[in-house]
Each structure stands twice: as C-alpha cells, then as structure tokens.
Design an enzyme around this catalytic site. Structure first.
Site, PDB file in Angstrom:
ATOM      1  N   ALA A  66       0.855  -1.182   0.000  1.00  0.00           N
ATOM      2  CA  ALA A  66       0.000   0.000   0.000  1.00  0.00           C
ATOM      3  C   ALA A  66       0.893   1.235   0.000  1.00  0.00           C
ATOM      4  O   ALA A  66       2.012   1.193   0.510  1.00  0.00           O
ATOM      5  CB  ALA A  66      -0.874  -0.003   1.249  1.00  0.00           C
ATOM      6  N   GLY A 109       0.475  -5.207   0.522  1.00  0.00           N
ATOM      7  CA  GLY A 109      -0.632  -5.191  -0.436  1.00  0.00           C
ATOM      8  C   GLY A 109      -0.212  -5.695  -1.818  1.00  0.00           C
ATOM      9  O   GLY A 109      -1.051  -6.179  -2.583  1.00  0.00           O
ATOM     10  N   GLU A 112      -0.482  -9.356  -1.595  1.00  0.00           N
ATOM     11  CA  GLU A 112      -1.926  -9.660  -1.556  1.00  0.00           C
ATOM     12  C   GLU A 112      -2.551  -9.506  -2.939  1.00  0.00           C
ATOM     13  O   GLU A 112      -3.415 -10.287  -3.328  1.00  0.00           O
ATOM     14  CB  GLU A 112      -2.625  -8.748  -0.539  1.00  0.00           C
ATOM     15  CG  GLU A 112      -2.220  -9.095   0.890  1.00  0.00           C
ATOM     16  CD  GLU A 112      -2.727  -8.090   1.914  1.00  0.00           C
ATOM     17  OE1 GLU A 112      -2.411  -6.893   1.750  1.00  0.00           O
ATOM     18  OE2 GLU A 112      -3.420  -8.489   2.846  1.00  0.00           O
ATOM     19  N   GLU A 132       3.910  -6.131   7.042  1.00  0.00           N
ATOM     20  CA  GLU A 132       3.061  -5.193   7.800  1.00  0.00           C
ATOM     21  C   GLU A 132       3.437  -5.131   9.268  1.00  0.00           C
ATOM     22  O   GLU A 132       3.314  -4.082   9.913  1.00  0.00           O
ATOM     23  CB  GLU A 132       1.587  -5.590   7.672  1.00  0.00           C
ATOM     24  CG  GLU A 132       0.958  -5.256   6.331  1.00  0.00           C
ATOM     25  CD  GLU A 132       1.137  -6.359   5.302  1.00  0.00           C
ATOM     26  OE1 GLU A 132       1.984  -7.265   5.506  1.00  0.00           O
ATOM     27  OE2 GLU A 132       0.433  -6.309   4.277  1.00  0.00           O
TER      28      GLU A 132
HETATM   29  C1  HXC Z   1       5.077   4.709  -0.547  1.00  0.00           C
HETATM   30  C2  HXC Z   1       7.116   3.831  -1.143  1.00  0.00           C
HETATM   31  C3  HXC Z   1       6.730   2.529  -0.735  1.00  0.00           C
HETATM   32  C4  HXC Z   1       5.408   2.387  -0.219  1.00  0.00           C
HETATM   33  C5  HXC Z   1       8.731   2.413  -1.460  1.00  0.00           C
HETATM   34  N1  HXC Z   1       8.368   3.692  -1.592  1.00  0.00           N
HETATM   35  N2  HXC Z   1       7.759   1.680  -0.946  1.00  0.00           N
HETATM   36  N3  HXC Z   1       6.305   4.894  -1.053  1.00  0.00           N
HETATM   37  N4  HXC Z   1       4.639   3.500  -0.149  1.00  0.00           N
HETATM   38  N5  HXC Z   1       4.932   1.196   0.181  1.00  0.00           N
HETATM   39  C6  HXC Z   1       9.155   4.823  -2.088  1.00  0.00           C
HETATM   40  C7  HXC Z   1      10.249   5.212  -1.112  1.00  0.00           C
HETATM   41  O1  HXC Z   1       9.756   6.066  -0.108  1.00  0.00           O
HETATM   42  C8  HXC Z   1      11.221   5.868  -2.043  1.00  0.00           C
HETATM   43  O2  HXC Z   1      10.771   7.190  -2.311  1.00  0.00           O
HETATM   44  C9  HXC Z   1      11.085   5.076  -3.354  1.00  0.00           C
HETATM   45  O3  HXC Z   1       9.818   4.428  -3.280  1.00  0.00           O
HETATM   46  C10 HXC Z   1      12.145   4.011  -3.484  1.00  0.00           C
HETATM   47  O4  HXC Z   1      12.171   3.228  -2.295  1.00  0.00           O
HETATM   48  P1  HXC Z   1      13.519   2.726  -1.604  1.00  0.00           P
HETATM   49  O5  HXC Z   1      13.173   2.198  -0.265  1.00  0.00           O
HETATM   50  O6  HXC Z   1      14.567   3.779  -1.704  1.00  0.00           O
HETATM   51  O7  HXC Z   1      13.914   1.544  -2.623  1.00  0.00           O
HETATM   52  P2  HXC Z   1      14.751   0.200  -2.346  1.00  0.00           P
HETATM   53  O8  HXC Z   1      15.941   0.504  -1.500  1.00  0.00           O
HETATM   54  O9  HXC Z   1      14.922  -0.416  -3.679  1.00  0.00           O
HETATM   55  O10 HXC Z   1      13.779  -0.726  -1.459  1.00  0.00           O
HETATM   56  C11 HXC Z   1      12.607  -1.224  -2.006  1.00  0.00           C
HETATM   57  C12 HXC Z   1      11.711  -1.775  -0.876  1.00  0.00           C
HETATM   58  C13 HXC Z   1      11.465  -0.666   0.170  1.00  0.00           C
HETATM   59  C14 HXC Z   1      12.360  -2.992  -0.202  1.00  0.00           C
HETATM   60  C15 HXC Z   1      10.420  -2.220  -1.561  1.00  0.00           C
HETATM   61  O11 HXC Z   1      11.057   0.503  -0.507  1.00  0.00           O
HETATM   62  C16 HXC Z   1      10.419  -1.010   1.164  1.00  0.00           C
HETATM   63  O12 HXC Z   1      10.659  -1.731   2.148  1.00  0.00           O
HETATM   64  N6  HXC Z   1       9.219  -0.452   0.960  1.00  0.00           N
HETATM   65  C17 HXC Z   1       8.113  -0.575   1.907  1.00  0.00           C
HETATM   66  C18 HXC Z   1       7.579  -1.964   1.940  1.00  0.00           C
HETATM   67  C19 HXC Z   1       6.411  -2.015   2.848  1.00  0.00           C
HETATM   68  O13 HXC Z   1       6.531  -2.002   4.072  1.00  0.00           O
HETATM   69  N7  HXC Z   1       5.231  -1.927   2.237  1.00  0.00           N
HETATM   70  C20 HXC Z   1       3.981  -1.751   2.939  1.00  0.00           C
HETATM   71  C21 HXC Z   1       3.483  -3.032   3.442  1.00  0.00           C
HETATM   72  S1  HXC Z   1       2.083  -2.734   4.405  1.00  0.00           S
HETATM   73  P3  HXC Z   1      11.789   8.445  -2.408  1.00  0.00           P
HETATM   74  O14 HXC Z   1      10.859   9.607  -2.505  1.00  0.00           O
HETATM   75  O15 HXC Z   1      12.620   8.385  -1.149  1.00  0.00           O
HETATM   76  O16 HXC Z   1      12.556   8.133  -3.675  1.00  0.00           O
HETATM   77  C22 HXC Z   1       0.787  -2.711   3.406  1.00  0.00           C
HETATM   78  C23 HXC Z   1      -0.517  -2.544   4.144  1.00  0.00           C
HETATM   79  C24 HXC Z   1      -0.948  -1.163   4.459  1.00  0.00           C
HETATM   80  O17 HXC Z   1       0.866  -2.854   2.231  1.00  0.00           O
HETATM   81  C25 HXC Z   1      -0.084  -0.324   5.388  1.00  0.00           C
HETATM   82  C26 HXC Z   1      -0.794   0.804   6.060  1.00  0.00           C
HETATM   83  C27 HXC Z   1       0.024   1.572   7.130  1.00  0.00           C
END
Ligand code: HXC
Length: 258
Positions: A66, A109, A112, A132
């Site tokens: 998400a 997400g 999912e 999450e």
């Molecule tokens: C918004 C995101 C994002 C996300 C990455 N970005 N994931 N923005 N929502 N889920 C953005 C970063 O802020 C960053 O923006 C750019 O994308 C690149 O991300 P990096 O982290 O620099 O890239 P990398 O080192 O290649 O790592 C990739 C990654 C990491 C492993 C996927 O980005 C990551 O862990 N992302 C979050 C994963 C996560 O926790 N997803 C949510 C799961 S929970 P800038 O502007 O800095 O370039 C879910 C349920 C709902 O889905 C949650 C509600 C709270």
C-alpha cells in the site's frame, strides 16, 4: 476516463495486460491505482473478446505494498470507510482467469494483489512478503487468509510474524507460485499461458475458475472479516504511527505495545 497509474494493452488474441505504472514509488498501491485495476477488470469482465488477463508491475518490481504516504495519515474511522476495501472485493470477484507475472518485490498489499490472481508466475528475483508487522499492523487485504491457504500455516506464520521475504524459488516450492522463470521471461510466459487459456471454451473456463475457488471460498469469507477488523483496530495504535514514521525517517522503529 483513461487510467493514469496503470497501463493497459493487448499483447495477444483474447488477452489484456495491466501494468502497474508508478516506478518512482516501487508501484506502491494508491487508492487511485487500486480503483483503476478494479475498473479495468470490471470492463474486461463485460467484454466478450477478453478471455484472460495478465497483471504485472513490469520487469523490476511488482508492488511495494500500500502507498505508505497515503496510509500514514489515516485514522480508524478512515479505514472503516475506506474505498480500498471495495476495490479489493471487486478485484476478487473478477470472473475470468487472472495471471500475475511477478518480478522483484511483491510486499504487503503487493503480495496480496498477486494472491488475488488465479496463477502466479514468479521471476527468480521475485521477493514475496507480508512486512506489515514492521509497521505495527497486519495484512488487511486477505494476506493472512490467502497466504495460509496457499503455503500452509507454518510458513504463513513465519512470513506474517517476522516480515521475512520468500524468493521466487521458495515461492515456487511453497506453492505460492505456479512457475518460476528467468526474470526476463516472467511476463512473456504469463502472456503465453494467458493466450493458451484464451483459446479454451470460455464457459468451461469460467466455471472451472469458479469451481476451484469454491474449494476455499466458504472459509475465506469468515477469515477475511476477522482480518479486516483486526487491521482496522491496529490503526489506532501508537506502534502503527511509529512504524510508518520510522520507514520514512529510514530508522529502526521503537515499539512500545501501545
Ligand atoms: C510509498 C514507497 C513505498 C510504499 C517504497 N516507496 N515503498 N512509497 N509506499 N509502500 C518509495 C520510497 O519512499 C522511495 O521514495 C522510493 O519508493 C524508493 O524506495 P527505496 O526504499 O529507496 O527503494 P529500495 O531501496 O529499492 O527498497 C525497495 C523496498 C522498500 C524494499 C520495496 O522501498 C520497502 O521496504 N518499501 C516498503 C515496503 C512495505 O513495508 N510496504 C507496505 C506493506 S504494508 P523516495 O521519494 O525516497 O525516492 C501494506 C498494508 C498497508 O501494504 C499499510 C498501512 C500503514
């Protein structure tokens, strides 16, 4: 209105492809993007010439979950009325074969979304996970239920409780993915499989999909309702705020159980 966060094309006879298109945010799923996916599928459901659909994030990343920027400010009340829930239900209802071609991260997400497909083709570099818990919440779009059905309790628990990832190869072994390919082959193989399915008799295909779904559907409804409630409650916690803040501040979160 033309979609802005996905691309749609027709790579083979009877086949449509949806490509998530926010590479700058690792295809993080905004409400707009989820709505566009749901709307595209609703249209494909009505179009007789569409026989199968491929869903992909492209060559590098499927979807990093998400959109955390959008989710960061949400309250419990927002989540109770969240249009996202309706979009997820619409995606789950799609009656024609849906094949996910997964390269790179399919997290939260994103994982999912892949599991809403009927078949997952994984590239070697794919990384599936439900991280999450690192944000003080739990999966909210069926992850706890569909992952458990696909890979069994022990591995699902490991992934949901630890936030660790599965590689493409591990996903194949666990039964999460139907096939493993080289990364460059993931999308072409998904299109080829979709094209093959598109040649089959459409009524038999539709009822076959529905029948396979019935194997798990009754149990799923109850579990999804519980998951949704738990997910919503967790939005009220300090740990959730801390988890999301820590992600953007690029630091380790400090959880206090509040
Ligand atoms: C918004 C995101 C994002 C996300 C990455 N970005 N994931 N923005 N929502 N889920 C953005 C970063 O802020 C960053 O923006 C750019 O994308 C690149 O991300 P990096 O982290 O620099 O890239 P990398 O080192 O290649 O790592 C990739 C990654 C990491 C492993 C996927 O980005 C990551 O862990 N992302 C979050 C994963 C996560 O926790 N997803 C949510 C799961 S929970 P800038 O502007 O800095 O370039 C879910 C349920 C709902 O889905 C949650 C509600 C709270």
């Amino acid at each position: 209105m033309a979609p802005t966060q996905i691309r749609i094309d027709a790579p083979a006879d009877g086949v449509r492809r949806i490509t998530l298109n926010r590479p700058e945010a690792r295809n993080a799923l905004t409400t707009t993007m989820l709505g566009e996916i749901a709307a595209a599928l609703a249209a494909f459901a009505e179009e007789e010439e569409v026989r199968a659909v491929v869903l992909t994030g492209g060559e590098k990343v499927f979807a990093a979950g998400a959109d955390l920027r959008e989710m960061a400010e949400k309250t419990v009340v927002d989540v109770l009325d969240d249009p996202r829930a309706g979009h997820w239900r619409a995606i789950a209802r799609f009656p024609k074969p849906l094949i996910a071609a997964v390269n790179g991260y399919a997290l939260g997400g994103g994982c999912e979304l892949a599991m809403h497909a009927d078949i997952i083709i994984a590239g070697r570099g794919a990384r599936f996970g439900q991280p999450e818990v690192n944000l003080g919440i739990i999966p909210g779009a069926g992850g706890t239920q569909r992952l458990t059905q696909l890979v069994g309790k022990s591995l699902a628990m490991k992934l949901v409780l630890s936030g660790e990832f599965l590689s493409g190869e591990e996903a194949l072994r666990a039964g999460l993915a139907a096939e493993l390919t080289e990364d460059a082959e993931t999308i072409p193989r998904a299109v080829e499989l979709a094209a093959r399915i598109a040649e089959k008799p459409p009524l038999a295909v539709r009822l076959a999909k529905e029948a396979v779904r019935q194997a798990s559907e009754a149990l799923l409804a109850q579990g999804l309702a519980f998951e949704r409630k738990a997910f919503t409650i967790l939005f009220a916690t300090e740990d959730r705020r801390e988890g999301v803040a820590a992600f953007f501040e690029k630091r380790k979160p400090v959880f206090r159980g509040r």
